[in-house]
Motif scaffolding. Structure first.
Motif, PDB file in Angstrom:
ATOM      1  N   LEU A 168      -7.264  -0.356  -4.417  1.00 18.01           N
ATOM      2  CA  LEU A 168      -7.223   0.900  -5.167  1.00 18.01           C
ATOM      3  C   LEU A 168      -7.884   0.658  -6.521  1.00 18.01           C
ATOM      4  O   LEU A 168      -7.600  -0.345  -7.179  1.00 18.01           O
ATOM      5  CB  LEU A 168      -5.789   1.343  -5.428  1.00 18.01           C
ATOM      6  N   TYR A 172      -9.189   8.387  -9.152  1.00 15.90           N
ATOM      7  CA  TYR A 172      -9.483   7.272  -8.242  1.00 15.90           C
ATOM      8  C   TYR A 172     -10.992   7.104  -8.126  1.00 15.90           C
ATOM      9  O   TYR A 172     -11.740   8.085  -7.979  1.00 15.90           O
ATOM     10  CB  TYR A 172      -8.912   7.546  -6.842  1.00 15.90           C
ATOM     11  N   ILE A 208      -0.600  12.251  -6.376  1.00 18.78           N
ATOM     12  CA  ILE A 208      -1.628  11.380  -5.814  1.00 18.78           C
ATOM     13  C   ILE A 208      -2.497  12.195  -4.865  1.00 18.78           C
ATOM     14  O   ILE A 208      -1.992  12.800  -3.924  1.00 18.78           O
ATOM     15  CB  ILE A 208      -0.993  10.186  -5.065  1.00 18.78           C
ATOM     16  N   LEU A 252      -5.320  10.895  -2.794  1.00 19.21           N
ATOM     17  CA  LEU A 252      -5.834   9.571  -2.460  1.00 19.21           C
ATOM     18  C   LEU A 252      -7.232   9.613  -1.853  1.00 19.21           C
ATOM     19  O   LEU A 252      -7.409   9.494  -0.641  1.00 19.21           O
ATOM     20  CB  LEU A 252      -4.850   8.882  -1.508  1.00 19.21           C
ATOM     21  N   PRO A 268      -8.022   1.631   2.370  1.00 19.44           N
ATOM     22  CA  PRO A 268      -6.651   1.572   2.879  1.00 19.44           C
ATOM     23  C   PRO A 268      -6.140   0.150   3.121  1.00 19.44           C
ATOM     24  O   PRO A 268      -6.819  -0.681   3.709  1.00 19.44           O
ATOM     25  CB  PRO A 268      -6.728   2.368   4.186  1.00 19.44           C
ATOM     26  N   TRP A 317       2.276   1.985  -3.344  1.00 24.79           N
ATOM     27  CA  TRP A 317       1.273   2.445  -4.301  1.00 24.79           C
ATOM     28  C   TRP A 317       0.760   3.854  -4.022  1.00 24.79           C
ATOM     29  O   TRP A 317       0.230   4.498  -4.918  1.00 24.79           O
ATOM     30  CB  TRP A 317       0.063   1.497  -4.304  1.00 24.79           C
ATOM     31  N   THR A 318       0.875   4.319  -2.786  1.00 24.00           N
ATOM     32  CA  THR A 318       0.172   5.551  -2.412  1.00 24.00           C
ATOM     33  C   THR A 318       1.077   6.707  -1.992  1.00 24.00           C
ATOM     34  O   THR A 318       0.572   7.759  -1.608  1.00 24.00           O
ATOM     35  CB  THR A 318      -0.829   5.250  -1.279  1.00 24.00           C
ATOM     36  N   THR A 319       2.375   6.534  -2.089  1.00 22.71           N
ATOM     37  CA  THR A 319       3.331   7.580  -1.740  1.00 22.71           C
ATOM     38  C   THR A 319       4.107   7.955  -3.003  1.00 22.71           C
ATOM     39  O   THR A 319       4.866   7.126  -3.516  1.00 22.71           O
ATOM     40  CB  THR A 319       4.295   7.089  -0.638  1.00 22.71           C
ATOM     41  N   TRP A 326       0.838  -1.214   0.000  1.00 23.10           N
ATOM     42  CA  TRP A 326       0.000   0.000   0.000  1.00 23.10           C
ATOM     43  C   TRP A 326       0.870   1.261   0.000  1.00 23.10           C
ATOM     44  O   TRP A 326       0.632   2.187  -0.776  1.00 23.10           O
ATOM     45  CB  TRP A 326      -0.919  -0.024   1.217  1.00 23.10           C
ATOM     46  N   LYS A 327       1.866   1.275   0.859  1.00 23.35           N
ATOM     47  CA  LYS A 327       2.759   2.437   0.948  1.00 23.35           C
ATOM     48  C   LYS A 327       3.438   2.707  -0.403  1.00 23.35           C
ATOM     49  O   LYS A 327       3.546   3.859  -0.833  1.00 23.35           O
ATOM     50  CB  LYS A 327       3.806   2.170   2.038  1.00 23.35           C
ATOM     51  N   VAL A 361     -10.972   3.756  -2.839  1.00 19.24           N
ATOM     52  CA  VAL A 361      -9.761   3.710  -2.025  1.00 19.24           C
ATOM     53  C   VAL A 361     -10.121   3.031  -0.708  1.00 19.24           C
ATOM     54  O   VAL A 361     -10.900   3.569   0.075  1.00 19.24           O
ATOM     55  CB  VAL A 361      -9.204   5.133  -1.750  1.00 19.24           C
ATOM     56  N   PHE A 407      -4.838  10.760  -9.899  1.00 12.63           N
ATOM     57  CA  PHE A 407      -3.701   9.843  -9.984  1.00 12.63           C
ATOM     58  C   PHE A 407      -2.991  10.184 -11.286  1.00 12.63           C
ATOM     59  O   PHE A 407      -3.522   9.971 -12.375  1.00 12.63           O
ATOM     60  CB  PHE A 407      -4.152   8.386  -9.968  1.00 12.63           C
TER      61      PHE A 407
END
Length: 160
Positions: A84, A75, A49, A51, A80, A27-29, A24-25, A78, A57
């Protein structure tokens, strides 16, 4: 889970040996995503991003020859550490994208991240609007490219 239509959809599923939170980190940072998202020797040289459903995105991919290819999507879902969903058919705020003739295909991507022992069951499902779009994406190397990018994600996550 979305039902898969083999005529229009592509799926990459693997179990990787990093926990869901690290997938996840990655993909989302943005600064992490830029390190793994595009299979080498291509690079991701830009990423934005926002989110949340309706959020932006955006990536910029760079070819080995220096050509830049921006992609902006929206997106849709979402969840968490679990899921995604985004599409290139919409811009942020659910605005319809003005797709040009040089866009080879449009897709919606569903990334599912499920705990599997000490690792993660990773499923990337890519929904295309047409069989032609699916075929073009597959011919571009979907399985090898998305698989190589996942390998890069795992290597990065193991370095944390």
């Amino acid at each position: 889970m979305t039902s898969v239509n083999p005529a229009t959809d592509l799926v990459l599923e693997r179990v990787v040996d990093v926990p869901p939170e690290l997938v996840w980190k990655a993909w989302t940072t943005p600064e992490h995503l830029m390190k793994w998202f595009t299979p080498a020797p291509w690079k991701t040289v830009g990423c934005e991003i926002d989110l949340k459903p309706g959020g932006k995105f955006h990536t910029v991919m760079e070819s080995p020859e220096g050509g830049r290819f921006p992609n902006t999507g929206c997106y849709l879902e979402v969840v968490p550490n679990r899921k995604l969903v985004w599409t290139g058919a919409l811009l942020p705020g659910y605005r319809p994208a003005n797709l040009s003739a040089d866009v080879p295909f449009v897709f919606t991507a569903i990334i599912e991240i499920e705990p599997d022992g000490a690792g993660t069951r990773y499923t990337a499902t890519v929904l295309h609007s047409t069989e032609e779009g699916r075929s073009k994406h597959e011919a571009m190397g979907f399985h090898n490219g998305w698989g190589a990018a996942l390998d890069q994600l795992v290597a990065l996550a193991k370095s944390w």
